[in-house]
Scaffold this active site. Structure first.
Site, short mmCIF file in Angstrom:
data_model
loop_
_atom_site.label_atom_id
_atom_site.label_comp_id
_atom_site.label_asym_id
_atom_site.label_seq_id
_atom_site.Cartn_x
_atom_site.Cartn_y
_atom_site.Cartn_z
N GLY A 230 0.86 -1.18 0.00
CA GLY A 230 0.00 0.00 0.00
C GLY A 230 0.89 1.22 0.00
O GLY A 230 2.12 1.12 -0.14
N PHE B 64 1.95 5.32 5.29
CA PHE B 64 0.98 5.54 6.38
C PHE B 64 -0.22 4.60 6.32
O PHE B 64 -1.23 4.85 6.99
CB PHE B 64 0.46 6.99 6.41
CG PHE B 64 1.53 8.04 6.24
CD1 PHE B 64 2.48 8.24 7.24
CD2 PHE B 64 1.60 8.81 5.09
CE1 PHE B 64 3.47 9.20 7.08
CE2 PHE B 64 2.59 9.77 4.92
CZ PHE B 64 3.52 9.95 5.92
N GLU C 43 10.25 -2.66 4.21
CA GLU C 43 10.75 -1.70 3.19
C GLU C 43 11.36 -2.43 1.98
O GLU C 43 12.43 -2.05 1.49
CB GLU C 43 11.81 -0.77 3.80
CG GLU C 43 11.37 -0.05 5.06
CD GLU C 43 10.55 1.21 4.80
OE1 GLU C 43 9.98 1.34 3.69
OE2 GLU C 43 10.48 2.04 5.71
P1 ADP Z 1 3.36 2.25 6.88
O1 ADP Z 1 4.37 1.20 7.27
O2 ADP Z 1 2.34 1.73 5.88
O3 ADP Z 1 3.98 3.54 6.39
P2 ADP Z 1 2.86 2.42 9.74
O4 ADP Z 1 2.41 1.04 10.15
O5 ADP Z 1 4.28 2.79 10.02
O6 ADP Z 1 2.51 2.63 8.17
O7 ADP Z 1 1.96 3.54 10.43
C1 ADP Z 1 0.56 3.54 10.35
C2 ADP Z 1 0.04 4.56 11.35
O8 ADP Z 1 0.35 5.87 10.88
C3 ADP Z 1 -1.47 4.58 11.50
O9 ADP Z 1 -1.94 3.59 12.40
C4 ADP Z 1 -1.71 5.98 12.03
O10 ADP Z 1 -1.59 6.01 13.44
C5 ADP Z 1 -0.54 6.80 11.47
N1 ADP Z 1 -0.92 7.75 10.41
C6 ADP Z 1 -0.39 8.97 10.25
N2 ADP Z 1 -0.91 9.60 9.16
C7 ADP Z 1 -1.80 8.76 8.61
C8 ADP Z 1 -2.66 8.81 7.45
N3 ADP Z 1 -2.71 9.87 6.64
N4 ADP Z 1 -3.44 7.74 7.19
C9 ADP Z 1 -3.42 6.66 8.01
N5 ADP Z 1 -2.64 6.54 9.10
C10 ADP Z 1 -1.82 7.57 9.40
P1 TMP Z 2 6.89 3.53 4.91
O1 TMP Z 2 6.23 2.73 3.82
O2 TMP Z 2 7.27 2.69 6.09
O3 TMP Z 2 6.10 4.72 5.28
O4 TMP Z 2 8.30 4.05 4.36
C1 TMP Z 2 8.54 4.34 3.01
C2 TMP Z 2 9.97 4.84 2.83
O5 TMP Z 2 10.25 4.94 1.42
C3 TMP Z 2 10.22 6.22 3.40
O6 TMP Z 2 11.53 6.25 3.98
C4 TMP Z 2 10.19 7.14 2.19
C5 TMP Z 2 10.69 6.25 1.08
N1 TMP Z 2 10.15 6.53 -0.27
C6 TMP Z 2 11.00 6.44 -1.39
O7 TMP Z 2 12.19 6.16 -1.24
N2 TMP Z 2 10.48 6.68 -2.63
C7 TMP Z 2 9.15 6.96 -2.83
O8 TMP Z 2 8.73 7.12 -3.99
C8 TMP Z 2 8.29 7.03 -1.66
C9 TMP Z 2 6.85 7.32 -1.82
C10 TMP Z 2 8.84 6.80 -0.41
#
Ligand code: ADP
Ligand code: TMP
Length: 185
Positions: A10, A13, A85
């Site tokens: 996905g 966030f 990641e």
């Molecule tokens: P990912 O690994 O997909 O980036 P995380 O598991 O690290 O996501 O974090 C998800 C958490 O981020 C959610 O449970 C919520 O608390 C927080 N969050 C912050 N901004 C948003 C957003 N715009 N939409 C959904 N969750 C968000």
């Molecule tokens: P997250 O999925 O745990 O939020 O982290 C995504 C990581 O990937 C974050 O460090 C930002 C980086 N990133 C890229 O390197 N290229 C991209 O196009 C995007 C959207 C995120």
């Protein structure tokens, strides 16, 4: 006997790390031998843990490329290998993971499937095609509250989104979740 490939994907966030941690915790309670791997490019949480956007963390081994990843998982007979990641490892991750699955492991691949300019981000789309199970999550659009499939980068470095670059690493300070309608806002 073959193993199993699971994908958690996905936009940013969307809760990918939270879901990965939930599955790892459950496996550890069940007594399964687990390897948790992160990429050393993402230093937001220090090099030896996976951290969600709300700060929950679990220990992980940070590696810089697929050869180092293969070396770590060879050290023991892991039944579950969880990779955080995964987009940072690039397409070279595909044969390494499919070999591990063919040898009997369950591998969870977690990562972004879309770049910050809205294009498929390999290798996640390939893993989605090859997996026994795919969980595609959405974030919340911070403009309208609808499901967000995309994310937008707040500062543009002028680099192509699929170029793996340390300057792209970031969180809430650099990226926002966006639905289809507000992807350019
Ligand atoms: P990912 O690994 O997909 O980036 P995380 O598991 O690290 O996501 O974090 C998800 C958490 O981020 C959610 O449970 C919520 O608390 C927080 N969050 C912050 N901004 C948003 C957003 N715009 N939409 C959904 N969750 C968000
Ligand atoms: P997250 O999925 O745990 O939020 O982290 C995504 C990581 O990937 C974050 O460090 C930002 C980086 N990133 C890229 O390197 N290229 C991209 O196009 C995007 C959207 C995120």
């Amino acid at each position: 006997r073959g193993g199993r490939l699971e994908v958690i994907t996905g936009p940013m966030f969307s809760g990918k790390s939270e879901e990965l941690m939930r599955r790892v915790r459950r496996a550890e309670i069940a007594g399964v031998k687990v390897a948790v791997i992160s990429h050393s490019l993402d230093t937001r949480a220090g090099s030896s843990s996976i951290t969600s956007h709300i700060g929950v963390r679990i220990p992980a081994v940070a590696v810089g490329d697929v050869d180092a990843l293969a070396e770590v998982v060879r050290r023991d007979d892991f039944a579950l290998i969880a990779i955080d990641e995964a987009q940072f490892f690039g397409p070279a991750l595909v044969p390494v993971v499919t070999d591990l699955v063919a040898a009997g492991a369950t591998v969870i691949v977690e990562g972004l499937c879309v770049t910050f300019d809205g294009r498929p981000f390999e290798p996640l789309p390939t893993f989605m095609a090859l997996a026994e199970d795919v969980l595609k999550l959405t974030a919340v659009c911070t403009i309208c509250g609808r499901d967000a499939v995309f994310h937008r980068r707040l500062a543009d470095t002028g680099m192509g989104a699929t170029e793996i670059d340390p300057s792209h690493v970031g969180g809430l300070e650099s990226y926002v979740a966006r639905c289809r309608t507000h992807v350019d806002s």
